[in-house]
Design a protein around this motif. Structure first.
Motif, mmCIF file in Angstrom:
data_model
loop_
_atom_site.group_PDB
_atom_site.id
_atom_site.type_symbol
_atom_site.label_atom_id
_atom_site.label_comp_id
_atom_site.label_asym_id
_atom_site.label_seq_id
_atom_site.Cartn_x
_atom_site.Cartn_y
_atom_site.Cartn_z
ATOM 1 N N HIS A 41 0.817 -1.217 0.000
ATOM 2 C CA HIS A 41 0.000 0.000 0.000
ATOM 3 C C HIS A 41 0.851 1.268 0.000
ATOM 4 O O HIS A 41 1.648 1.489 0.920
ATOM 5 C CB HIS A 41 -0.945 -0.022 1.211
ATOM 6 C CG HIS A 41 -1.979 1.057 1.172
ATOM 7 N ND1 HIS A 41 -2.639 1.424 0.024
ATOM 8 C CD2 HIS A 41 -2.471 1.865 2.134
ATOM 9 C CE1 HIS A 41 -3.489 2.396 0.288
ATOM 10 N NE2 HIS A 41 -3.406 2.686 1.558
ATOM 11 N N ASP B 22 0.227 4.413 0.617
ATOM 12 C CA ASP B 22 0.131 5.319 1.784
ATOM 13 C C ASP B 22 0.958 4.802 2.964
ATOM 14 O O ASP B 22 1.593 5.566 3.680
ATOM 15 C CB ASP B 22 -1.336 5.503 2.203
ATOM 16 C CG ASP B 22 -2.133 6.259 1.144
ATOM 17 O OD1 ASP B 22 -1.536 7.105 0.456
ATOM 18 O OD2 ASP B 22 -3.334 5.982 0.981
ATOM 19 N N ILE C 278 4.566 5.563 2.587
ATOM 20 C CA ILE C 278 4.931 6.951 2.886
ATOM 21 C C ILE C 278 5.141 7.106 4.395
ATOM 22 O O ILE C 278 6.064 7.771 4.839
ATOM 23 C CB ILE C 278 3.847 7.915 2.336
ATOM 24 C CG1 ILE C 278 3.811 7.818 0.800
ATOM 25 C CG2 ILE C 278 4.099 9.356 2.788
ATOM 26 C CD1 ILE C 278 2.636 8.502 0.126
ATOM 27 N N SER C 279 4.320 6.388 5.202
ATOM 28 C CA SER C 279 4.526 6.516 6.658
ATOM 29 C C SER C 279 5.618 5.586 7.183
ATOM 30 O O SER C 279 6.214 5.883 8.206
ATOM 31 C CB SER C 279 3.225 6.339 7.436
ATOM 32 O OG SER C 279 2.387 5.435 6.832
ATOM 33 N N SER D 118 7.082 6.679 -5.409
ATOM 34 C CA SER D 118 6.741 6.429 -3.999
ATOM 35 C C SER D 118 7.735 5.411 -3.427
ATOM 36 O O SER D 118 8.348 4.647 -4.175
ATOM 37 C CB SER D 118 5.321 5.865 -3.895
ATOM 38 O OG SER D 118 5.295 4.529 -4.375
ATOM 39 N N LYS E 19 -7.463 0.023 0.308
ATOM 40 C CA LYS E 19 -7.304 0.448 -1.086
ATOM 41 C C LYS E 19 -8.619 1.079 -1.539
ATOM 42 O O LYS E 19 -9.700 0.783 -0.982
ATOM 43 C CB LYS E 19 -6.951 -0.751 -1.979
ATOM 44 C CG LYS E 19 -5.745 -1.550 -1.509
ATOM 45 C CD LYS E 19 -4.431 -0.966 -1.995
ATOM 46 C CE LYS E 19 -3.213 -1.561 -1.307
ATOM 47 N NZ LYS E 19 -3.009 -2.966 -1.417
ATOM 48 N N TYR F 37 -8.395 12.159 -2.543
ATOM 49 C CA TYR F 37 -7.118 12.889 -2.492
ATOM 50 C C TYR F 37 -7.058 13.939 -3.602
ATOM 51 O O TYR F 37 -7.369 13.634 -4.768
ATOM 52 C CB TYR F 37 -5.935 11.931 -2.677
ATOM 53 C CG TYR F 37 -5.789 10.831 -1.639
ATOM 54 C CD1 TYR F 37 -6.444 10.876 -0.403
ATOM 55 C CD2 TYR F 37 -4.957 9.739 -1.902
ATOM 56 C CE1 TYR F 37 -6.286 9.863 0.525
ATOM 57 C CE2 TYR F 37 -4.792 8.718 -0.968
ATOM 58 C CZ TYR F 37 -5.462 8.786 0.237
ATOM 59 O OH TYR F 37 -5.300 7.779 1.150
ATOM 60 N N LYS G 291 -6.406 16.500 1.579
ATOM 61 C CA LYS G 291 -5.079 16.871 1.080
ATOM 62 C C LYS G 291 -4.554 15.774 0.147
ATOM 63 O O LYS G 291 -4.768 14.581 0.408
ATOM 64 C CB LYS G 291 -4.151 17.008 2.301
ATOM 65 C CG LYS G 291 -2.896 17.762 2.024
ATOM 66 C CD LYS G 291 -2.223 18.116 3.364
ATOM 67 C CE LYS G 291 -0.742 18.189 3.164
ATOM 68 N NZ LYS G 291 0.052 17.190 3.782
ATOM 69 N N ASP G 292 -3.854 16.172 -0.886
ATOM 70 C CA ASP G 292 -3.357 15.189 -1.844
ATOM 71 C C ASP G 292 -2.280 14.302 -1.214
ATOM 72 O O ASP G 292 -1.582 14.731 -0.282
ATOM 73 C CB ASP G 292 -2.762 15.901 -3.070
ATOM 74 C CG ASP G 292 -2.850 15.040 -4.327
ATOM 75 O OD1 ASP G 292 -3.296 13.877 -4.224
ATOM 76 O OD2 ASP G 292 -2.478 15.539 -5.404
ATOM 77 N N ARG G 293 -2.169 13.073 -1.723
ATOM 78 C CA ARG G 293 -1.082 12.176 -1.318
ATOM 79 C C ARG G 293 0.244 12.790 -1.779
ATOM 80 O O ARG G 293 0.323 13.302 -2.909
ATOM 81 C CB ARG G 293 -1.325 10.828 -2.010
ATOM 82 C CG ARG G 293 -0.224 9.817 -1.848
ATOM 83 C CD ARG G 293 -0.463 8.607 -2.730
ATOM 84 N NE ARG G 293 -1.359 7.635 -2.144
ATOM 85 C CZ ARG G 293 -1.832 6.582 -2.801
ATOM 86 N NH1 ARG G 293 -1.511 6.370 -4.060
ATOM 87 N NH2 ARG G 293 -2.623 5.721 -2.201
ATOM 88 N N HIS H 67 1.947 12.072 -5.451
ATOM 89 C CA HIS H 67 0.848 11.314 -6.078
ATOM 90 C C HIS H 67 1.019 11.216 -7.603
ATOM 91 O O HIS H 67 0.966 12.233 -8.297
ATOM 92 C CB HIS H 67 -0.462 12.028 -5.738
ATOM 93 C CG HIS H 67 -1.681 11.202 -5.911
ATOM 94 N ND1 HIS H 67 -2.910 11.619 -5.489
ATOM 95 C CD2 HIS H 67 -1.871 9.975 -6.463
ATOM 96 C CE1 HIS H 67 -3.807 10.694 -5.764
ATOM 97 N NE2 HIS H 67 -3.195 9.692 -6.368
#
Ligand code: NAD
Ligand code: TYD
Length: 350
Positions: free
Chosen positions: A87, A89, A92-93, A154, A195, A213, A285-287, A290
């Protein structure tokens, strides 16, 4: 008799691949290796778990000694490698987890296959499942072909690009019999509701906000997961070693148009007034980083291996929404964490 290792078989795509191989090849022994992370769920395979040609092994591909030992004991003839952190997202974290599983885990499997097969590679095959996200982002025009340069943005796509490079390097350097495919976004049953499609279906059911997003203008090329599993079957059996195949649905949607289709269908199916679900849309807010657009040119796999999608999107999304509505309990188990108990019990039984 062939012994095939499928990694990540308790996940979304992996469970469809395991089901297809177990049902289509009764003379194969299918071993499903999965760590059962938050995304792995043995309930996805409850219909085939007692078949004579199927076995589950719980384990982590990052554990090199365990993987080496498993390959020595089992002497697999083929590997279909899907296990991954998947995933964007989450990448990113927590990027590091993606390097461990997607890069180091893949290299551990390559090393183990190389170690047991040595020069006896006839009829052996290491098949790595990857994503179109390694190619980066398209503008309004064009499509990704197998010749498109890698340009991942990403941490997820960077880790998948890295693993693809390692697979090719092991083919070039050590003659390991490898093949790779890069597929577009999948949708269908058993997808973890983080997802876009299952998340939004689930949120509509529960009257929760639908977080879109940015401007919702990003484009994805959606393929029914069973068609991806069919493509994997074809490539595993007929794909040329050392080659890459792109897999896609020729089915591009902006996120917002797709979300509106889901909202409309959910209103109909839940007997709600038209427009009710769209009111849940919340612009967020956008990813970060993205990618604007993905689109796969799947001409090579069609011309060389005769594969093409079997289902039109209209039909596929209908089936998918019906599945999530009918399998409400599956969704509830996932979101409450109940499914972890299921696999602990199943695992104890083995
Ligand atoms: P998923 O997250 O649903 O499933 C991943 C599975 O891998 C889970 O069962 C998980 O428990 C297992 N796993 C994770 N880390 C592991 C580890 N260290 N050791 C052993 N098992 C581990 O993912 P998915 O969507 O089914 O994707 C499967 C593969 O297909 C991935 O390689 C992904 O990059 C690729 N892919 C996915 C899509 C998509 O749209 N979902 C598109 C193209 C390619
Ligand atoms: P996703 O299903 O996470 O797949 P990927 O990022 O691998 O393409 O997201 C699909 C698209 O939907 C992507 O453009 C991001 C967007 N999206 C949202 O707008 N809201 C959400 O809550 C999620 C999860 C995704």
């Amino acid at each position: 008799m062939k012994k095939i290792l499928i990694t990540g078989g308790a996940g979304f795509i992996g469970s469809h691949v395991v089901r297809l191989f177990v049902n289509n090849y009764p003379n194969y022994e299918i071993v499903n290796l999965d760590k059962l992370t938050y995304a792995g769920n043995l309930a996805n395979l409850s219909d085939i778990e007692n078949k004579a040609n199927y076995r589950f092994v719980k384990g982590d591909i990052v554990d090199a000694a365990f993987i080496q030992n498993l390959f020595e004991t089992e002497q697999f003839d083929g590997v279909v490698h899907l296990a991954a952190e998947s995933h964007v997202d989450r990448s990113i974290s927590n990027p590091t987890e993606f390097v461990f599983t997607n890069v180091i885990g893949t290299v551990n499997l390559l090393n183990a296959a190389r170690h047991i097969w040595k020069d006896n590679t006839e009829d052996k095959r290491f098949y790595h499942i990857s994503t179109d996200e390694v190619y980066g982002s398209l503008g309004a025009e064009g499509m990704f072909t197998e010749k498109t340069s890698y340009d991942p943005h990403s941490p997820y796509s960077a880790s998948k690009a890295s693993s693809d490079h390692f697979v090719r390097a092991y083919n070039d350097t050590f003659g390991l019999p490898t093949v790779i495919s890069n597929c577009s976004n999948n949708y269908g049953s058993f997808q973890f509701p983080e997802k876009l499609i299952p998340l939004f279906i689930n949120n509509i059911r529960n009257n929760k906000p639908l977080p879109v997003y940015g401007k919702g203008e990003n484009v994805r090329d959606w393929l029914w997961v069973v068609d991806h599993a069919r493509a994997i079957d074809v490539i595993f059996h007929k794909g040329k070693l050392g080659e890459t195949y792109n897999i896609g649905g020729f089915n591009e949607w902006t996120n917002i148009d797709l979300i509106k289709v889901i909202c409309r269908k959910m209103d109909e199916k839940l007997g709600r007034k038209a427009g009710t679900s769209e009111q849940l849309i919340t612009w967020v807010k956008d990813r970060a980083g993205h990618d604007l657009r993905y689109a796969i040119d799947a001409t090579k796999i069609k011309n060389e291996l005769g594969w093409e999608p079997s289902l039109q999107f209209e039909e596929g999304i209908e089936l998918t929404i019906d599945w999530y509505i009918e399998n409400n309990e599956w969704l509830e188990n996932i979101t409450s964490g109940e499914y972890e108990k299921y696999y602990e019990e199943q695992y104890q039984k083995r």
